[in-house]
Design an enzyme around this catalytic site. Structure first.
Site, mmCIF file in Angstrom:
data_model
loop_
_atom_site.group_PDB
_atom_site.id
_atom_site.type_symbol
_atom_site.label_atom_id
_atom_site.label_comp_id
_atom_site.label_asym_id
_atom_site.label_seq_id
_atom_site.Cartn_x
_atom_site.Cartn_y
_atom_site.Cartn_z
ATOM 1 N N TYR A 1 -7.325 -4.219 -0.730
ATOM 2 C CA TYR A 1 -6.374 -3.230 -1.267
ATOM 3 C C TYR A 1 -6.473 -3.526 -2.931
ATOM 4 O O TYR A 1 -6.665 -2.790 -3.623
ATOM 5 C CB TYR A 1 -5.218 -3.389 -0.703
ATOM 6 N N SER B 1 -1.065 0.030 -8.263
ATOM 7 C CA SER B 1 -0.242 -1.241 -7.623
ATOM 8 C C SER B 1 -0.232 -2.492 -8.550
ATOM 9 O O SER B 1 -1.072 -2.777 -9.361
ATOM 10 C CB SER B 1 -0.641 -1.584 -6.425
HETATM 11 N N1 LIG Z 1 5.303 1.003 -1.007
HETATM 12 C C1 LIG Z 1 4.995 -0.038 -2.086
HETATM 13 O O1 LIG Z 1 5.357 -1.268 -1.822
HETATM 14 C C2 LIG Z 1 3.727 0.097 -3.017
HETATM 15 C C3 LIG Z 1 3.575 -0.542 -3.843
HETATM 16 C C4 LIG Z 1 2.608 -0.360 -4.737
HETATM 17 C C5 LIG Z 1 1.882 0.718 -4.737
HETATM 18 N N2 LIG Z 1 2.051 1.856 -3.754
HETATM 19 C C6 LIG Z 1 1.025 2.766 -3.544
HETATM 20 O O2 LIG Z 1 1.924 3.971 -3.453
HETATM 21 C C7 LIG Z 1 1.161 5.026 -2.831
HETATM 22 C C8 LIG Z 1 2.107 5.705 -1.812
HETATM 23 O O3 LIG Z 1 2.233 4.767 -0.624
HETATM 24 P P1 LIG Z 1 3.660 4.742 -0.158
HETATM 25 O O4 LIG Z 1 4.176 3.371 -0.376
HETATM 26 O O5 LIG Z 1 4.372 5.710 -0.246
HETATM 27 O O6 LIG Z 1 3.272 4.666 1.561
HETATM 28 P P2 LIG Z 1 3.363 5.915 2.675
HETATM 29 O O7 LIG Z 1 4.364 6.076 3.089
HETATM 30 O O8 LIG Z 1 2.651 5.008 3.903
HETATM 31 O O9 LIG Z 1 2.431 6.915 2.053
HETATM 32 C C9 LIG Z 1 1.085 7.083 2.065
HETATM 33 C C10 LIG Z 1 0.806 8.554 1.972
HETATM 34 O O10 LIG Z 1 -0.835 8.693 1.706
HETATM 35 C C11 LIG Z 1 -1.091 9.771 2.737
HETATM 36 N N3 LIG Z 1 -2.535 9.441 2.970
HETATM 37 C C12 LIG Z 1 -2.938 8.298 3.672
HETATM 38 N N4 LIG Z 1 -4.322 8.669 3.952
HETATM 39 C C13 LIG Z 1 -4.432 10.142 3.276
HETATM 40 C C14 LIG Z 1 -5.714 10.637 3.455
HETATM 41 N N5 LIG Z 1 -6.789 10.177 3.904
HETATM 42 N N6 LIG Z 1 -5.578 11.814 2.647
HETATM 43 C C15 LIG Z 1 -4.717 12.412 2.233
HETATM 44 N N7 LIG Z 1 -3.322 11.713 2.248
HETATM 45 C C16 LIG Z 1 -3.562 10.556 2.763
HETATM 46 C C17 LIG Z 1 0.090 9.735 3.786
HETATM 47 O O11 LIG Z 1 0.088 10.915 4.178
HETATM 48 P P3 LIG Z 1 -0.688 11.227 5.805
HETATM 49 O O12 LIG Z 1 -0.598 10.146 6.693
HETATM 50 O O13 LIG Z 1 0.114 12.708 6.115
HETATM 51 O O14 LIG Z 1 -2.090 11.825 5.403
HETATM 52 C C18 LIG Z 1 1.209 9.283 2.881
HETATM 53 O O15 LIG Z 1 1.811 10.753 2.408
HETATM 54 C C19 LIG Z 1 -0.244 4.278 -2.099
HETATM 55 O O16 LIG Z 1 -1.361 4.579 -3.330
HETATM 56 C C20 LIG Z 1 0.308 2.941 -2.520
HETATM 57 O O17 LIG Z 1 -1.014 1.867 -2.615
HETATM 58 C C21 LIG Z 1 3.135 1.258 -2.975
#
Ligand SMILES: NC(=O)c1ccc[n+]([C@@H]2O[C@H](COP(=O)([O-])OP(=O)(O)OC[C@H]3O[C@@H](n4cnc5c(N)ncnc54)[C@H](OP(=O)(O)O)[C@@H]3O)[C@@H](O)[C@H]2O)c1
Length: 261
Positions: A151, A138
């Site tokens: 985070y 991130s």
């Molecule tokens: N969206 C943003 O603005 C943003 C910006 C920078 C970085 N990121 C990064 O992008 C990545 C994905 O996030 P996202 O934005 O797509 O959010 P999201 O929609 O909340 O996705 C998070 C994913 O992680 C999975 N997950 C959570 N806990 C888990 C566990 N214990 N074991 C296996 N899977 C797990 C969830 O699936 P289940 O609940 O089905 O397990 C879900 O598929 C993260 O690492 C986040 O830090 C996001």
């Protein structure tokens, strides 16, 4: 197509960025191995995929489950070409109000579980003398920000670990791409943990106005295929990275006035 016929393991594939990456790899005719905890959501994503695809219901903080997942993948496919470390969760609470167990939970998922899984996959890639590791860090891995102490710390830790891997893995033909996005339109802020560990439950402007997961996914595949080591993607948040780098005093003036918004 660079990823044609490659075996691609994606964590956090049940929603958001992981889901979009799954579709992008599928368009490249890759075999998709989708990992997350929510089976229904994994099945939904799988139903949209036209190439070979298998789901793994696995909490990556449960190391025994990770061992089982990797063993069954290797038994069936004998290799993993691409590992996408995407699963993660965010935080919305001031550091001094956040219960320590929340710091532990975020660090366990975003950092330690990612390192554990990577260490399970690395011997396979080293013996293949080939592989791509993609880490969805991130822009919070580049600077601290309101209400994201755990985070930001977990994403800074990923930076240190994977930057070292980039140096150490050069001779094995394994490329590691560290992706540092700003706001992406997903449920991350809704799922973020509050001070007592309950979900924040709010879709924030940073996400609503953020880039689409699909456009980020395209950039990620392009960067990985070209052997890039780092990808910064986003809007004003990315400028903050450069402001911190060149004018640290100005960076603190700006972010101190944001007050967690
Ligand atoms: N969206 C943003 O603005 C943003 C910006 C920078 C970085 N990121 C990064 O992008 C990545 C994905 O996030 P996202 O934005 O797509 O959010 P999201 O929609 O909340 O996705 C998070 C994913 O992680 C999975 N997950 C959570 N806990 C888990 C566990 N214990 N074991 C296996 N899977 C797990 C969830 O699936 P289940 O609940 O089905 O397990 C879900 O598929 C993260 O690492 C986040 O830090 C996001």
């Amino acid at each position: 197509m660079f990823f044609n016929n490659q075996i691609v393991l994606i964590t956090g594939a049940s929603s958001g960025i992981g889901e979009a990456l799954s579709y992008a790899f599928s368009k490249q005719n890759a075999t998709l191995l989708l990992c997350a905890r929510n089976e229904q959501e994994l099945l939904r994503v799988k139903s949209n995929i036209t190439t070979r695809c298998e789901i793994f219901v696995c909490d990556i903080t449960n190391y025994l489950s990770v061992d089982v997942m990797i063993s069954s993948i290797l038994l069936k496919y004998q290799k993993i070409d691409v590992l996408v470390n995407n699963a993660g969760m965010s935080q919305r609470a001031l550091a001094f109000e956040t219960e320590f167990r929340v710091d532990e939970k975020i660090m366990n998922l975003n950092y330690l579980a990612t390192v554990y899984l990577t260490k399970k996959v690395l011997p396979v890639m080293i013996s293949q003398k080939k592989g791509n590791i993609i880490v969805i860090s991130s822009i919070s891995g580049k600077f601290g920000f309101w209400q994201r102490s755990a985070y930001a710390a977990s994403k800074h830790a990923l930076q240190g670990f994977f930057e070292t891997l980039q140096i150490e893995l050069r001779e094995y033909n394994i490329n590691t791409l560290l992706v540092c996005p700003g706001g992406v339109k997903t449920n991350i802020s809704k799922n973020a943990l509050g001070k007592d560990g309950t979900p924040h439950g709010t879709m924030e402007a940073l996400q609503l106005k953020g880039m689409s997961p699909e456009s980020l996914a395209m950039k990620v595949l392009h960067a990985s295929a070209r052997g890039k080591k780092q990808l910064l993607a986003g809007q004003a948040e990315v400028f903050l990275y450069y402001i911190k780098k060149w004018f640290p005093w100005l960076f603190f003036k700006i972010v101190e006035n944001v007050k967690g918004r």
